[in-house]
Enzyme design. Sequence first.
Site, PDB file in Angstrom:
ATOM      1  N   ALA A  47     107.557  22.135 -13.267  1.00 40.86           N
ATOM      2  CA  ALA A  47     106.037  21.416 -13.645  1.00 40.86           C
ATOM      3  C   ALA A  47     107.060  19.977 -14.657  1.00 40.86           C
ATOM      4  O   ALA A  47     106.609  19.778 -16.201  1.00 40.86           O
ATOM      5  CB  ALA A  47     104.978  22.303 -14.394  1.00 40.86           C
ATOM      6  N   HIS A  52     112.191  17.429 -20.243  1.00 39.17           N
ATOM      7  CA  HIS A  52     113.046  18.141 -19.653  1.00 39.17           C
ATOM      8  C   HIS A  52     114.192  17.702 -18.615  1.00 39.17           C
ATOM      9  O   HIS A  52     115.417  18.089 -19.180  1.00 39.17           O
ATOM     10  CB  HIS A  52     111.907  18.977 -18.021  1.00 39.17           C
ATOM     11  CG  HIS A  52     110.920  20.197 -18.421  1.00 39.17           C
ATOM     12  ND1 HIS A  52     109.748  19.876 -18.204  1.00 39.17           N
ATOM     13  CD2 HIS A  52     111.529  21.259 -18.971  1.00 39.17           C
ATOM     14  CE1 HIS A  52     108.892  20.839 -18.433  1.00 39.17           C
ATOM     15  NE2 HIS A  52     109.735  21.619 -19.023  1.00 39.17           N
ATOM     16  N   LYS A 168     110.512  21.494 -29.482  1.00 36.71           N
ATOM     17  CA  LYS A 168     108.934  21.155 -29.384  1.00 36.71           C
ATOM     18  C   LYS A 168     108.598  22.915 -29.087  1.00 36.71           C
ATOM     19  O   LYS A 168     107.894  23.405 -29.805  1.00 36.71           O
ATOM     20  CB  LYS A 168     108.259  20.896 -28.042  1.00 36.71           C
ATOM     21  CG  LYS A 168     106.696  21.286 -28.248  1.00 36.71           C
ATOM     22  CD  LYS A 168     106.105  20.100 -27.245  1.00 36.71           C
ATOM     23  CE  LYS A 168     105.856  21.157 -26.233  1.00 36.71           C
ATOM     24  NZ  LYS A 168     104.752  21.976 -26.154  1.00 36.71           N
ATOM     25  N   GLN A 172     110.555  29.695 -30.066  1.00 28.54           N
ATOM     26  CA  GLN A 172     111.388  29.802 -28.592  1.00 28.54           C
ATOM     27  C   GLN A 172     112.290  29.820 -29.512  1.00 28.54           C
ATOM     28  O   GLN A 172     113.165  30.856 -29.394  1.00 28.54           O
ATOM     29  CB  GLN A 172     110.694  29.074 -28.002  1.00 28.54           C
ATOM     30  CG  GLN A 172     111.237  29.724 -27.421  1.00 28.54           C
ATOM     31  CD  GLN A 172     111.596  28.875 -25.200  1.00 28.54           C
ATOM     32  OE1 GLN A 172     110.239  29.438 -24.733  1.00 28.54           O
ATOM     33  NE2 GLN A 172     112.110  28.568 -24.606  1.00 28.54           N
ATOM     34  N   SER A 204     104.409  17.837 -22.701  1.00 32.53           N
ATOM     35  CA  SER A 204     104.129  19.171 -22.426  1.00 32.53           C
ATOM     36  C   SER A 204     103.620  19.372 -20.504  1.00 32.53           C
ATOM     37  O   SER A 204     102.887  18.918 -20.226  1.00 32.53           O
ATOM     38  CB  SER A 204     103.361  19.793 -23.310  1.00 32.53           C
ATOM     39  OG  SER A 204     102.735  21.052 -22.616  1.00 32.53           O
ATOM     40  N   SER A 205     104.162  20.297 -20.012  1.00 32.86           N
ATOM     41  CA  SER A 205     103.618  20.962 -18.668  1.00 32.86           C
ATOM     42  C   SER A 205     101.917  20.408 -18.805  1.00 32.86           C
ATOM     43  O   SER A 205     101.623  20.658 -17.955  1.00 32.86           O
ATOM     44  CB  SER A 205     104.225  21.467 -18.089  1.00 32.86           C
ATOM     45  OG  SER A 205     105.817  22.144 -18.233  1.00 32.86           O
TER      46      SER A 205
HETATM   47  O1  PAF Z   1     110.143  27.135 -22.279  1.00 37.69           O
HETATM   48  C1  PAF Z   1     109.633  27.784 -21.364  1.00 37.69           C
HETATM   49  O2  PAF Z   1     109.721  26.972 -20.795  1.00 37.69           O
HETATM   50  C2  PAF Z   1     109.946  29.384 -20.943  1.00 37.69           C
HETATM   51  O3  PAF Z   1     109.702  30.097 -22.679  1.00 37.69           O
HETATM   52  C3  PAF Z   1     111.340  29.446 -20.885  1.00 37.69           C
HETATM   53  C4  PAF Z   1     112.271  29.237 -21.551  1.00 37.69           C
HETATM   54  C5  PAF Z   1     111.819  28.449 -19.690  1.00 37.69           C
HETATM   55  C6  PAF Z   1     111.253  31.172 -20.777  1.00 37.69           C
HETATM   56  O4  PAF Z   1     110.911  31.508 -19.779  1.00 37.69           O
END
Ligand code: PAF
Length: 310
Positions: A47, A52, A168, A172, A204-205
């Site tokens: 998505a 991205h 963002k 993570q 964001s997706s």
């Molecule tokens: O940020 C994301 O889209 C996901 O958490 C990732 C890093 C691809 C892991 O599935």
Amino acid sequence: MSAATPTTPAPPAVVRSREQLHDALTSWTLSGPEPTDQRAVVMTMGALHDGHLELVRRAREAAGPTGQVVVTIFVNPLQFGAGEDLDRYPRDLDGDVAKLASVGADLVFAPTPDVVYPDGDPIVRVSAGRVGEVLEGESRPGHLDGVLTVVLKLMHLVRPDVALFGEKDAQQLLAVRRMVRDLDVDVEVLGVPIVREPDGLAMSSRNAYLSDNERSAALALSRALRAGADAADGGPQAVLAAASGILEGAGGVEVDYLALVDPTTVDPVPADFRGSALLLVAARAGATRLIDNQAVDLAGSANPQEKPSD
Ligand code: PAF
């Protein structure tokens, strides 16, 4: 003389199995890359939006013109909790591949869950430790463990020199950096700044789920973060008060957390903190949970414990 016809960039090759991935990686290695060429990976759940695509452009720069840019597209079941949006998460592989043609991706690895997890749910997983238990971890228990487990597996499968992640998802990114450092994974991790819509909404997706009213309400997140950063001279409490003032005054968003944290530990900063901090927010607009963040420079902020000199 006729004008030269502009050439359309070729779409990246798409591989679905471990064997196809292995062959595509090996053929690049055997093609005799320059010593400065790198393999860069951008991991996504598809998505794809402009955020991205910016990651992939940065990956192209990091890899070098004859380096190899690999994009993984995999909606990782392990990082979704019960009742989350795993089934309705947007999926559009053909559309994603078409978008990647213009930004310099060489290869897309788009496996199905049985390719990534051939034995079913893995028994051994990566733990994000205490980074995975606070903030996102409180609302989404086990989420960051699921993320780190798939990120480590994809690092092993793709064998990149560099891996790029968006800022963002700040918690993570921090968890990935800690995993790479704490477990000695030989990959350089690069963070890429948030890409925003012209009105400030972080891309964001999940924005695709928002109705028009919810999307307007969601603008309170970026406004709150900006108000917080603008109040930095007053110290951490002033930052939090300014941001929460905006969120409380806005209708249509239900705040999950607002926190001012140390960007290397995600621990809340003390009231007398001076230095770089990160202001994080998570909130729901309708049924959609959104996150956003902003760096806050508290280097010159007032220290509430110091008496003003007159
Ligand atoms: O940020 C994301 O889209 C996901 O958490 C990732 C890093 C691809 C892991 O599935």
